[in-house]
Design an enzyme around this catalytic site. Structure first.
Site, short mmCIF file in Angstrom:
data_model
loop_
_atom_site.label_atom_id
_atom_site.label_comp_id
_atom_site.label_asym_id
_atom_site.label_seq_id
_atom_site.Cartn_x
_atom_site.Cartn_y
_atom_site.Cartn_z
N ASP A 158 -16.18 -54.27 43.28
CA ASP A 158 -17.61 -54.50 43.13
C ASP A 158 -17.82 -55.66 42.17
OD1 ASP A 158 -20.20 -54.10 43.60
OD2 ASP A 158 -20.41 -52.32 42.34
N TYR A 176 -9.25 -61.06 41.38
CA TYR A 176 -8.22 -60.68 42.36
C TYR A 176 -8.49 -61.47 43.64
CZ TYR A 176 -6.33 -56.49 40.00
OH TYR A 176 -5.70 -55.61 39.16
N CYS A 236 -43.64 -20.13 29.97
CA CYS A 236 -44.41 -18.89 30.08
C CYS A 236 -43.78 -17.94 29.07
CB CYS A 236 -44.29 -18.32 31.50
SG CYS A 236 -44.72 -16.58 31.58
#
Ligand code: IVH
Length: 689
Positions: free
Chosen positions: A123, A232, A433
């Site tokens: 990526d 790379y 509650c």
């Protein structure tokens, strides 16, 4: 999609969205959605375009690559177009891809016999490096695929990129060579640099791709050098081919001094591709860099050339993406769920949608603040996320500029279950509650907690059965479970003899428990497993009565413990102490606890030998990711050895355990000269005991 008109309007909408996201990603280096979200939109558009070919256009984001140039650098035309890759997401789609190539190239038995070169899909961002007589002459970004930006000076500042190739200078084929690959930033560098950015009040980058892309477009090469980018290579182009195998080509590049991904493999047949995919997927989080899938390339370069390319991507390569843990759904309504401590949690009821292979119909919205911040309303189209076992959640609106179709969500003034008033504690995100066991929803949740695996572990009963038992008034609290008869259970719908017997047995078995499980099971607010263990241990240590009286004595001690005594216990601070005190001093709770014992719950004194605790009294900080176990388990193991596990490093910390990608805590520990354990040392120590 109902009509052509609807399809067309959805296609236009998706194109507009994708164009905006392309510009954010490629031109501003500042995406507002994740890659998985982008892929979801892209895949939907592609599917619609193939279903409605009449709406296909050459300008569609599905037909183009990349974005416009920034204007900061001169642009140069690429020798051949810099293409993107088509994606597959499933085994079936991969099989279709291989079959397609097989048909195109008339390959015999393509699924079993075709050779591929496989690599992780990094990526980062693509870069083309031009070498003449072995010297780097220029480096281009991908740009729009046709022309790229000349970032040569910046490429020279990346230490992975060789300025000179170690090639045979007399080989005419290698006189001019273009090497293409991916520039990326390691996860560790991203963390380090973001820390510096934060200290300097500068932009924090969400992922390494954006940081790498932002860096390569800096005008000052020194900044590039400082930011420690990596590279790379994944392909090479020469006028005449210098090998006929893609895999061998990469190996040769490596010989010439160009880094290639060490995971690169030569594989044959779909089975090997899928094994490789699984192996790398499992290894993903341990890799030093971000990847989002696997790239398979037909290994035979002659065949690659025959297969050719489409406008956007080669026909001979494919990216096999890791499953998207995100998808798009529509909020049908927002309901309120009441937890066992009375907290009101808004839950989105969704149009059932598959995410990472599982159908999701509900997702938590956390609390009102979150809903307001994200401006999420019924009928909105939203991204939903599910990562592994994590509870599905609504991430954000698909289109932040949509015109809402419903009013904003509000929390009601009264509990939807018991109609008692709802309160918001000061400076707390949660509404609550306060009716406790008088609220049917809280009672139900607290019984579900009581029977759960880490509590009383009554595995013959499920949540649905609890609901039925309450509805049929066969129980009014968890203690009543212990007096249920076979006849009563047979009143429940679809309760066969075998399951009645199983239920009776598993309830009976759960009577013999431990004090810590019992404390955890009764569900005192803020008391988790570890606090329950510490509390049980402290009380039991003070009791020396005959085994028959042990449980009762423990309960009596719990009911009379003072807040001062509680604060003295490991891990218990004033808030938790207060919560325990309030619980144990409520009459109705006292009655319930006594009823549990009267109905047969009992425990023996637990036999933890505190003398043998190897890390007794040591304050330990855990930081970074451990490979062998999750943080919570590591913490529990340390605590079992007597350690106190805290979150911040200080001069009084005794040991700092450092996993992978540890950040500022590790640096601080070094600065303070504290004893540091790596994972091996940690494992050695916990396994000694
Ligand atoms: S091969 C002709 N191999 O992913 C296609 N690409 O989404 C050559 N990428 O444009 C691409 N890792 O920038 C290839 N191991 C890898 C890759 C890789 C990352 C990038 C590349 C490509 C993009 C497509």
């Amino acid at each position: 999609m109902g009509t052509n008109l609807e399809a067309k309007s959805r296609i236009d909408y998706l194109r507009l969205l994708l164009e905006q996201h392309n510009s954010n990603y490629y031109e501003q280096d500042d995406p507002t959605i994740s890659d998985a979200e982008y892929d979801t939109l892209f895949t939907e558009l592609k599917a619609l375009e193939s279903q409605y070919p009449e709406f296909k256009i050459a300008q569609s984001p599905t037909q183009r690559v990349g974005g416009k140039a920034s204007g900061k650098f001169p642009t140069i035309t690429h020798s051949t177009q810099m293409l993107s890759l088509d994606n597959v997401f499933s085994e079936q789609e991969l099989q279709d891809f291989i079959t397609r190539i097989g048909e195109l190239l008339r390959l015999p038995d393509p699924l079993q016999k075709t050779h591929f070169c496989a690599e992780p899909k990094l990526d980062g961002l693509a870069l083309a490096l031009h070498y003449t007589n072995g010297k780097l002459t220029h480096a281009l970004t991908r740009g729009d695929g046709i022309t790229g930006e000349d970032v040569t000076n910046n490429a020279r500042a990346i230490s992975d990129i060789p300025l000179t190739l170690q090639i045979d200078k007399n080989n005419p084929t290698l006189q001019k060579i273009e090497i293409r690959g991916e520039v990326y930033m390691s996860k560790k560098t991203l963390t380090e640099l973001n820390k510096i950015q934060q200290e300097n009040n500068q932009k924090i980058y969400a992922n390494s791709r954006n940081f790498a892309a932002g860096t390569i477009r800096q005008l000052d090469p020194q900044i590039v050098a400082d930011r420690k980018l990596n590279f790379y290579a994944y392909s090479a182009i020469t006028e005449q081919p210098f090998t006929d195998s893609h895999y061998r080509m990469l190996k040769l590049l490596s010989l010439w001094g160009v880094p290639i991904n060490p995971e690169t493999k030569h594989l044959r047949g779909i089975k090997q591709l899928l094994n490789y995919y699984q192996r790398i997927h499992q290894k993903r989080s341990k890799l030093a860099y971000d990847i989002d899938g696997i790239v398979y390339k037909l290994d035979n370069i002659n065949l690659q050339q025959i297969a050719g390319t489409t406008q956007r991507a080669p026909r001979w390569a494919i990216a096999h993406k890791f499953p998207a843990e995100q998808a798009i759904s529509i909020i049908q309504s927002i309901d309120i769920q009441i937890g066992r401590t009375g907290v009101l949690t808004p839950v989105a009821r969704l149009e059932p949608t598959i995410v990472g292979g599982v159908t999701i119909s509900n997702a938590t919205l956390h609390n009102l603040d979150e809903i307001e911040r994200k401006d999420i309303r019924p009928l909105d189209e939203v991204f939903i996320r599910r990562a592994g076992d994590v509870i599905p959640e609504v991430v954000k609106l698909v289109d932040p500029n949509r015109t809402p179709n419903s009013p904003p969500f509000t929390i009601p003034d009264n509990c939807p279950s018991c109609a008692n008033p709802v309160t918001r504690e000061q400076q707390q995100a949660h509404f609550r509650c306060t009716a406790g066991a008088n609220c049917p929803a809280q009672l139900y949740q607290s019984i579900c907690h009581f029977i759960s695996r880490k509590a009383m572990a009554i595995d013959g009963l499920g949540k649905q059965r609890i609901q039925q038992l309450l509805e049929q008034k066969l129980i009014t609290n968890a203690a009543d479970l212990y007096t249920l008869s076979q006849e009563q259970l047979s009143e429940l719908p679809k309760m066969k003899e075998k399951s009645i017997n199983n239920t009776i047995t598993s309830i009976a078995q759960s009577k013999n428990t431990s004090f810590s499980r019992f404390i955890y099971a009764i569900g005192i607010h803020e008391v988790g497993e570890i606090t329950a263990q510490n509390l049980a241990q402290t009380i039991e240590a003070q009791i020396s009565s005959p085994p028959k009286e042990h449980s009762q004595k423990c309960l009596d001690a719990l009911l009379s413990i003072s807040t001062e005594q509680l604060i003295d216990i490991e891990d218990i601070g004033p808030t938790v102490a207060q919560s325990i005190y309030q619980f144990t001093h409520k009459q109705e709770n006292q009655r319930f606890l006594q009823q549990c014992l009267d109905n047969g719950i009992q425990w023996k004194k637990s036999t933890i030998n505190t003398e043998n605790q190897l890390l007794k009294g040591k304050t330990i900080v855990l930081t970074g990711t451990l490979q062998s176990m999750g943080r919570e388990l590591a913490k529990q193991k340390l605590q079992a050895l007597g350690a106190k596990v805290t979150t911040s490093v200080s001069p009084t910390t005794d040991i700092v355990i450092i996993g992978e990608n540890a950040g500022s805590k590790a640096t601080k520990a070094e600065k303070l000269n504290l004893p540091i354990w790596d994972e091996n040392e940690f494992l050695k120590n916990i396994n000694q005991s």
